[in-house]
Design a protein around this motif. Structure first.
Motif, PDB file in Angstrom:
ATOM      1  N   LYS A 178       0.853  -1.188   0.000  1.00 15.25           N
ATOM      2  CA  LYS A 178       0.000   0.000   0.000  1.00 15.25           C
ATOM      3  C   LYS A 178       0.889   1.238   0.000  1.00 15.25           C
ATOM      4  N   GLY A 207      -7.250  -4.697   0.907  1.00  9.00           N
ATOM      5  CA  GLY A 207      -8.500  -4.953   1.604  1.00  9.00           C
ATOM      6  C   GLY A 207      -8.399  -4.587   3.067  1.00  9.00           C
ATOM      7  N   ASN A 209      -7.504  -5.606   5.988  1.00  7.73           N
ATOM      8  CA  ASN A 209      -6.654  -6.754   6.297  1.00  7.73           C
ATOM      9  C   ASN A 209      -5.616  -6.454   7.365  1.00  7.73           C
ATOM     10  N   LYS A 263      -5.935   5.365   1.945  1.00  3.49           N
ATOM     11  CA  LYS A 263      -6.592   5.227   3.261  1.00  3.49           C
ATOM     12  C   LYS A 263      -5.575   5.405   4.390  1.00  3.49           C
ATOM     13  N   THR A 322      -8.690   0.429   9.170  1.00  2.00           N
ATOM     14  CA  THR A 322      -7.423   1.120   9.446  1.00  2.00           C
ATOM     15  C   THR A 322      -7.638   2.281  10.398  1.00  2.00           C
ATOM     16  N   ARG A 327      -1.938   0.562  12.443  1.00  2.76           N
ATOM     17  CA  ARG A 327      -0.699   1.117  13.021  1.00  2.76           C
ATOM     18  C   ARG A 327      -0.583   2.616  12.738  1.00  2.76           C
ATOM     19  N   ASN A 328      -1.012   3.042  11.544  1.00  2.00           N
ATOM     20  CA  ASN A 328      -0.946   4.476  11.216  1.00  2.00           C
ATOM     21  C   ASN A 328      -1.786   5.281  12.208  1.00  2.00           C
TER      22      ASN A 328
HETATM   23  O1  LIG Z   1      -1.643  -1.019  10.300  1.00  3.45           O
HETATM   24  P1  LIG Z   1      -1.781  -0.129   9.093  1.00  3.45           P
HETATM   25  O2  LIG Z   1      -2.249   1.240   9.441  1.00  3.45           O
HETATM   26  O3  LIG Z   1      -0.518  -0.158   8.261  1.00  3.45           O
HETATM   27  O4  LIG Z   1      -2.929  -0.782   8.197  1.00  3.45           O
HETATM   28  C1  LIG Z   1      -2.884  -2.163   7.985  1.00  3.45           C
HETATM   29  C2  LIG Z   1      -3.706  -2.589   6.789  1.00  3.45           C
HETATM   30  O5  LIG Z   1      -3.399  -1.841   5.659  1.00  3.45           O
HETATM   31  C3  LIG Z   1      -5.181  -2.609   7.072  1.00  3.45           C
HETATM   32  O6  LIG Z   1      -5.853  -3.183   5.965  1.00  3.45           O
END
Ligand SMILES: O=P(O)(O)OC[C@H](O)CO
Ligand SMILES: NC(=O)c1ccc[n+]([C@@H]2O[C@H](COP(=O)([O-])OP(=O)(O)OC[C@H]3O[C@@H](n4cnc5c(N)ncnc54)[C@H](O)[C@@H]3O)[C@@H](O)[C@H]2O)c1
Length: 418
Positions: A178, A207, A209, A263, A322, A327-328
């Protein structure tokens, strides 16, 4: 949910799953405008395929996963369970590992191969005995004809450079990454980077995920985005699908990949709202404004992006998960709680134990595109997130600036972007 949408594990067999999947895929195909495309055929192992990719399905496909972080490790678990079960895939799954020395003095690769566990990025989860960790990138890819790319996006340019001339001619790829790169010529999605640098076709899988949830087999959905060849997309669907991981395919690579990428910027905004304890209504408002900017930005970059893609798992569902549990969001919350005084780099290192955020660099990359194209006024939320990340604005600016109405009337045919 489990009973309604997926077969129970004891009932699980490939033909049932793929018949079910083709039912789920039908609305996505139908919704994409105009005459419905040919009915999705149930995918059977060794199904007849068009001549141009007959070679692709007439022998056991060998899989290599390029990446072994948190999601890379979960992807290897999903894939390894399927390669053992499906005769169209070679049992062994090779996983390239960016080598690290653990505090114990051992190499991460050796520990993965002896314990069958990625003790650093996915502790406590067995990957499957058929997963072989390999620290040598060239060796890991040399026999593969299906490559799964799943590293933090900032490392992909370097990895692609190392792979030029080192992979088989008939390789198919998929990116689970991503993020995007911004070049002199403009933005470049990671799947395009892979396609252009390596001369191979590249689908995407995105997705809702969160990897740690899928690792413990909680039900999730995902979306494969493909360009033209649906049979190849279906082969990817086959490789990833399990009773707890339901995958559908849509013909919209850019739309799927941009949803997954953008996102992460909205998740930072949601994290700022959480850190400032502004409540659920504010967070929902930020998510709505963010989704509107995701759609407008995607359609401005690629007019082919389909509205329906935003209703797939890669779209609104990923945005929600998310902004709730990613994590973001988590690190952005800490950033806001500290009044922006501790940098994202510092918080990432302290809170994520080697895992990498994608949102902060994506916010910068998006901001560069907006600046170059004169679109900053159109995307107040995206622009504000970047300015907060670099300390130009305080975290509280997320509401003051995002609520400004974007002026799409500045663009020709403005209604199509709103
Ligand atoms: O933990 P993040 O913010 O990197 O998001 C995790 C995944 O992209 C959720 O689908
Ligand atoms: N973790 C999730 O829940 C999740 C879910 C869906 C998608 N994704 C996406 O998948 C991609 C990969 O995420 P992840 O969670 O697997 O990774 P991660 O956040 O766990 O990142 C750590 C990985 O980066 C590697 N790394 C560190 N320095 C490197 C270097 N110089 N060169 C190459 N690799 C290096 C580490 O070895 C490790 O494998 C990202 O784009 C992410 O957005 C993640």
């Amino acid at each position: 949910l489990h009973l309604r949408f997926s077969p129970s594990r004891s009932q699980y067999n490939p033909s049932f799953t793929f018949t079910s999947l083709s039912c789920f895929m039908a609305p996505a195909f139908e919704a994409q405008g105009g005459a419905p495309p040919p009915q999705a055929e149930p995918v059977q192992e060794q199904a007849a395929v068009s001549q141009n990719n007959a070679h692709f399905s007439n022998y056991e496909s060998r899989i290599t996963i390029v990446g072994s972080g948190n999601w890379g490790s979960v992807a290897s678990k999903l894939i390894a369970s399927n390669t053992l079960r499906l005769s169209s895939f070679h049992d062994e799954v090779r996983m390239w590992v960016y080598e690290e020395i653990l505090p114990s003095g051992e190499k991460l690769t050796d520990v993965i191969n002896s314990t069958n566990e990625n003790v650093k990025y996915l502790p406590g989860i067995k990957l499957g005995k058929n997963v072989v960790a390999d620290p040598d990138l060239e060796n890991a890819v040399k026999d593969a004809n299906m490559l799964v790319f799943v590293t933090p996006h900032q490392f992909m340019e370097g990895i692609c450079r190392k792979l030029v001339g080192k992979i088989n001619g008939d390789v198919q790829a998929i990116s689970l990454i991503k993020g995007m790169e911004v070049k002199m010529e403009g933005p470049c999605m990671i799947s395009s980077l892979i396609s252009e640098q390596l001369g191979i076709n590249c689908c995407v899988l995105m997705g809702a995920n969160i990897a740690n949830e899928i690792a413990v087999e909680k039900f999730s959905e995902a979306t494969v985005g493909y360009r033209e060849n649906r049979e190849i997309a279906e082969k990817w669907v086959q490789l990833f699908s399990t009773p707890y991981f339901l995958v559908t395919a849509v013909q919209d690579v850019e739309g799927v990949e941009l949803c997954g990428t953008l996102k992460n910027v909205v998740a930072l905004a949601a994290g700022f709202v959480d850190g400032l304890e502004m409540g659920n209504n504010t967070k929902a408002a930020i998510m709505r404004i963010g989704l509107r900017e995701m759609k407008a930005f995607s359609k401005l970059l690629f007019s082919s992006v389909k509205d329906t893609t935003f209703f797939e798992s890669c779209g609104v569902a990923d945005l929600i998960t998310t902004c709730l549990g990613g994590r973001n969001r988590k690190v952005a919350e800490a950033f806001a709680k500290n009044g922006g005084k501790r940098s994202f780099d510092e918080l990432e290192a302290e809170m994520l134990q080697g895992q990498k955020l994608q949102g902060v660099s994506t916010a910068r990359e998006v901001y560069e595109v907006l600046g170059h194209r004169g679109w900053l006024e159109l995307f107040p939320l995206f622009a504000t997130v970047h300015e907060i990340c670099i300390g130009r604005l305080p975290p509280s600016a997320i509401v003051e600036h995002s609520e400004r109405k974007p002026r799409f009337e500045l663009l020709d045919g403005s209604t199509q972007y709103c």
